[in-house]
Design a protein around this motif. Sequence first.
Motif, PDB file in Angstrom:
ATOM      1  N   LYS A  34      57.532  17.616  37.244  1.00 11.69           N
ATOM      2  CA  LYS A  34      57.961  16.292  36.845  1.00 11.69           C
ATOM      3  C   LYS A  34      57.505  16.010  35.414  1.00 11.69           C
ATOM      4  O   LYS A  34      56.521  16.552  34.940  1.00 11.69           O
ATOM      5  CB  LYS A  34      57.387  15.242  37.794  1.00 11.69           C
ATOM      6  N   THR A  35      58.230  15.114  34.783  1.00 17.29           N
ATOM      7  CA  THR A  35      57.934  14.737  33.416  1.00 17.29           C
ATOM      8  C   THR A  35      56.643  13.925  33.331  1.00 17.29           C
ATOM      9  O   THR A  35      56.496  12.918  34.002  1.00 17.29           O
ATOM     10  CB  THR A  35      59.082  13.881  32.858  1.00 17.29           C
ATOM     11  N   ASN A  36      55.718  14.364  32.507  1.00 15.38           N
ATOM     12  CA  ASN A  36      54.522  13.565  32.217  1.00 15.38           C
ATOM     13  C   ASN A  36      54.816  12.642  31.039  1.00 15.38           C
ATOM     14  O   ASN A  36      55.488  13.029  30.089  1.00 15.38           O
ATOM     15  CB  ASN A  36      53.330  14.447  31.872  1.00 15.38           C
ATOM     16  N   ILE A  37      54.302  11.424  31.086  1.00 18.52           N
ATOM     17  CA  ILE A  37      54.579  10.411  30.074  1.00 18.52           C
ATOM     18  C   ILE A  37      53.277   9.930  29.446  1.00 18.52           C
ATOM     19  O   ILE A  37      52.389   9.487  30.158  1.00 18.52           O
ATOM     20  CB  ILE A  37      55.272   9.183  30.687  1.00 18.52           C
ATOM     21  N   LEU A  38      53.212   9.971  28.126  1.00 21.13           N
ATOM     22  CA  LEU A  38      52.069   9.384  27.419  1.00 21.13           C
ATOM     23  C   LEU A  38      52.593   8.378  26.397  1.00 21.13           C
ATOM     24  O   LEU A  38      53.206   8.740  25.421  1.00 21.13           O
ATOM     25  CB  LEU A  38      51.239  10.459  26.730  1.00 21.13           C
ATOM     26  N   VAL A  39      52.385   7.096  26.646  1.00 22.19           N
ATOM     27  CA  VAL A  39      52.820   6.039  25.738  1.00 22.19           C
ATOM     28  C   VAL A  39      51.619   5.605  24.910  1.00 22.19           C
ATOM     29  O   VAL A  39      50.647   5.105  25.452  1.00 22.19           O
ATOM     30  CB  VAL A  39      53.371   4.833  26.527  1.00 22.19           C
ATOM     31  N   LEU A  40      51.711   5.789  23.600  1.00 21.91           N
ATOM     32  CA  LEU A  40      50.629   5.397  22.683  1.00 21.91           C
ATOM     33  C   LEU A  40      51.153   4.301  21.761  1.00 21.91           C
ATOM     34  O   LEU A  40      52.116   4.494  21.049  1.00 21.91           O
ATOM     35  CB  LEU A  40      50.142   6.587  21.859  1.00 21.91           C
ATOM     36  N   ALA A 230      43.948  18.376  37.241  1.00 22.61           N
ATOM     37  CA  ALA A 230      43.151  19.085  38.240  1.00 22.61           C
ATOM     38  C   ALA A 230      43.678  18.833  39.652  1.00 22.61           C
ATOM     39  O   ALA A 230      43.590  19.699  40.530  1.00 22.61           O
ATOM     40  CB  ALA A 230      41.686  18.663  38.143  1.00 22.61           C
ATOM     41  N   GLU A 231      44.246  17.636  39.857  1.00 24.59           N
ATOM     42  CA  GLU A 231      44.790  17.297  41.175  1.00 24.59           C
ATOM     43  C   GLU A 231      46.242  17.741  41.325  1.00 24.59           C
ATOM     44  O   GLU A 231      46.852  17.546  42.382  1.00 24.59           O
ATOM     45  CB  GLU A 231      44.697  15.780  41.375  1.00 24.59           C
ATOM     46  N   GLY A 232      46.806  18.283  40.244  1.00 23.31           N
ATOM     47  CA  GLY A 232      48.186  18.735  40.301  1.00 23.31           C
ATOM     48  C   GLY A 232      49.195  17.603  40.334  1.00 23.31           C
ATOM     49  O   GLY A 232      50.325  17.772  40.818  1.00 23.31           O
ATOM     50  N   LYS A 233      48.811  16.432  39.797  1.00 27.46           N
ATOM     51  CA  LYS A 233      49.692  15.272  39.834  1.00 27.46           C
ATOM     52  C   LYS A 233      50.325  15.023  38.464  1.00 27.46           C
ATOM     53  O   LYS A 233      49.664  15.161  37.423  1.00 27.46           O
ATOM     54  CB  LYS A 233      48.918  14.024  40.262  1.00 27.46           C
ATOM     55  N   PRO A 234      51.592  14.643  38.436  1.00 25.99           N
ATOM     56  CA  PRO A 234      52.179  14.216  37.161  1.00 25.99           C
ATOM     57  C   PRO A 234      51.577  12.885  36.745  1.00 25.99           C
ATOM     58  O   PRO A 234      51.042  12.150  37.587  1.00 25.99           O
ATOM     59  CB  PRO A 234      53.662  14.068  37.503  1.00 25.99           C
TER      60      PRO A 234
END
Length: 584
Positions: A34-40, A230-234
């Motif tokens: 799944k797509t990871n999102i980082l909004v800065l 580490a938890e394998g979560k998006p």
Amino acid sequence: MYRLLILVGMSMYLIGCSTSTSSPTKDSELADKKTNILVLIGDDIAFGDLGVYGSEIKTPNFNRLAKAGVRFSNFHSSPVCSVTRSMLMTGCNNIEVGLGSFDYSFYPDSKGKPGYEGYLTENAVTISQLFSDEGYDVIKVGKWHLGGEEAGGYGPTHWGFNKEFGILSGGSNHWNNLRMTPIFSDPDFMNKKFEEHWTLNGEKFDRPDGVYSGELYTNQLLKFIKESDAEGKPWFTWMAFTTAHFPIQAPPELIDKHYKFYLEKGYEGLKKHRYKSLKKHGLISHLASEAKENDLVKKWNDLSEDEKKYQARVFATYAAEIEDQDNRIGQILDYLKKSGQLENTMIVYLSDNGPEGMEAENPNTGNEVFGEWIKKNYDTSFEAIGTANSCNYIGTAWANAATGGLSWWKWFIGEGGIRVPMMIVPPGAMVNKYERAGEISDVVFSVKDLPMTILDYAGIKHPGTNYKGKTVTAPSGISARAFLDGKSNIVRSEDDWYAFELFGNAYLMKGNFKLMKVRKGMFGDGEWHLYDVVKDPSERVFLEKKMPDKFKEMMALYKSYEMKHNLVKVDEGWNAFQAASEAN
């Protein structure tokens, strides 16, 4: 699916995170993720402030983004931070989600009316909720300013964020846990400083002294990301720095290098320098004229030599805040590269509005009582500038200069208040060939288009008007994915107009044309004017008489918007700055 990184201009730094890296992910494995999102989100940063937008401030890490993706030169936010954030979070118009006013300023007749609550309401679904529904870790770090505690409404945990760190208000001291303003309702406010409320995952957090805001936020951000990995979560992350919001403070080692330049240039010199640089680099039209002089702005030569030195030092500190922001972004990019995540990351950077022109001692745009509180509680000496015991702001003249070829600044709907830096690097473009890499685009682009673009790349469908059995407002933002993927040369067509209003000042965008009215109480002439803001970003050429049909068409569209949303009529002479003083 790909990972998505959104950078909205604020500082970042790694603290206490492991330096171990993972092996590059195989293409077949990337397709299943799944797509990871980082909004800065950058705070109060002008269109001309970044090196990659023609500034003299060196920003090599912003340059990395620009080289890999697209720089947008006709992107519009709102003129104030919480209002922008409401649209960025929902894809809706501000009046539809409670931000027809905001916590620092209310028009008296608007109080109690729908859309003017001053905090994010539940009239819409947020993208953070939609990512939470998809099983993401939903992370907020830094500034919130959409409600909670004294402001009314709710904090981030109400909106789907399961990890959060930072402040709920509009800003704070960059070095400690103090508020940036006093609590004016306290009968003894003039004689003391006040603490800011910090939280970590909803619990009170004791913010350590002496750690710069960018460093503190970046450390926690990367810690959260590492936990998710580490938890394998998006993960979806809303990273909102407080640089370069006042108080203007920065690491001392970054300040000195900028001081001489601003002392030599002064207000007018910097304005002209950035205007020429923006034009040279293709960020404003070669047809653009210099912005008109502004009567609210001081002249450099009217200052004493000591005042010039003081002001140059303050703006050098502001530049250092932006340099720190660039350094933090570089650390994030480096971490993502080492951990193999740049291969499937989309990156977006934006500022929430133009530079802050508030001056406490200015009766037009400030609060004299606030100025007295600063003098009584902080060190106003030259030597203290940038330290934890200082409380400076850049003021109208530097804010005006920072925008280069644009007019006005934060709080105002002139281009200097709403046209801000924004860059997008699509998934994989940092490491693979991308067709639009390095482009500068003047396509029409609204802040409310960003959340729809994010959802599109993440493969998440917006529910429209029904969310979990509740009626919500459908977003009016438009996904820019077709443009970014090279399938279209526009984001918004001539028919995809949008309108905006705050405190009786309003504009409507239709193609490259902007219809705008600024009330007399906010230093306008109270008349509607038409501009082509691509050819004329300084808004000097009135087109309403040359293009009467276009003017009438756009006026009719705005009137329909005004009626549909029951906008409160604002008295022509009302001053929002005075109201902000009273609210505080």
